[in-house]
Design a protein around this motif. Sequence first.
Motif, short mmCIF file in Angstrom:
data_model
loop_
_atom_site.label_atom_id
_atom_site.label_comp_id
_atom_site.label_asym_id
_atom_site.label_seq_id
_atom_site.Cartn_x
_atom_site.Cartn_y
_atom_site.Cartn_z
N THR A 44 0.84 -1.20 0.00
CA THR A 44 0.00 0.00 0.00
C THR A 44 0.88 1.26 0.00
O THR A 44 0.59 2.22 -0.71
N GLN A 86 -7.48 0.75 -0.19
CA GLN A 86 -7.70 -0.55 0.46
C GLN A 86 -9.04 -0.53 1.19
O GLN A 86 -9.79 -1.49 1.15
N ASP A 177 -6.18 -1.42 -4.89
CA ASP A 177 -5.62 -1.99 -3.66
C ASP A 177 -6.63 -2.97 -3.06
O ASP A 177 -7.63 -2.56 -2.49
N GLU A 178 -6.36 -4.25 -3.21
CA GLU A 178 -7.18 -5.34 -2.68
C GLU A 178 -8.66 -5.26 -3.08
O GLU A 178 -9.55 -5.18 -2.22
MG LIG Z 1 -1.97 -2.81 2.14
#
Ligand SMILES: [Mg+2]
Length: 252
Positions: A44, A86, A177-178
């Motif tokens: 991240t 995220q 992010d994810e």
């Molecule tokens: Mg992360």
Amino acid sequence: MSAILSATGLVKSFGGVQAVDRADLEVISGSITGLIGPNGAGKTTFFNLLSNFITPDDGIVQFKGDRIDKLQPHRIARKGMVRTFQVARALSRLSVLENLLLATQNQTGETFWNVWTQPKRIALEEKQARDRAMEILDSIGLIQKANDYAGGLSGGQRKLLEIGRAMMTKPELILLDEPAAGVNPTLINQICDYIQYWNRQGVSFLIIEHNMDVIMGLCDRVWVLAEGRNLAVGTPEEIQTNDKVLEAYLGA
Ligand SMILES: [Mg+2]
Ligand SMILES: Nc1ncnc2c1ncn2[C@@H]1O[C@H](COP(=O)(O)OP(=O)(O)OP(=O)(O)O)[C@@H](O)[C@H]1O
């Protein structure tokens, strides 16, 4: 095969923690590229450095051949690179449609002066943004929810909305992010289909993800970070059988 994004020698420390320690990364134009690594590996933070949400201590980031490591995030977005977070950041008290419309850019801008001098142009831009928003909502299966509060969406639907918001700006590269974290399997498949759909339209992706099925199913190439450094890069098959990678995950 030219790189749409390349990062060289990125460094970031927080106090005593060396979160990213001279790491490189490249996204080939038109590809879906993965970024994986154990929890706390610096993924991240790496995204934050690429998009200049955090200024690197050292290193170079180039997008379409231009240095972007000194540019403000909104300027980077205007050049065609956007990122999601995220933790999805939808505005709960706005409708799903309004969340998308807020993400539009390059508009003439509804200033007092413009409304008087260019009313037709502004009306046209608003219509175009609305049409694009509805097309995106349709493609991500949220059209029925267009007028619902974003706060009422499930976690997975919020992730979809987040990607939809990114798509509104017609980006050339999206950093996710994810996107599959906390999302049920049906919606994960839908998110993957959606990523592939936009990829076929020419959008490149860089994806952080712990879900290996997602990474293996989507990515052309995967970069592995561990303790802020490059551990490996290769095809999903190469990464899956790389001893150093297996060790880093098992040791985490
Ligand atoms: Mg992360
Ligand atoms: N703002 C910050 N201040 C201090 N330390 C930070 C900050 N952001 C990240 N770190 C630290 O930097 C390291 C890398 O964190 P980062 O969030 O980038 O990892 P990650 O690979 O994204 O992990 P995860 O898979 O759990 O999301 C961790 O040790 C983390 O605690």
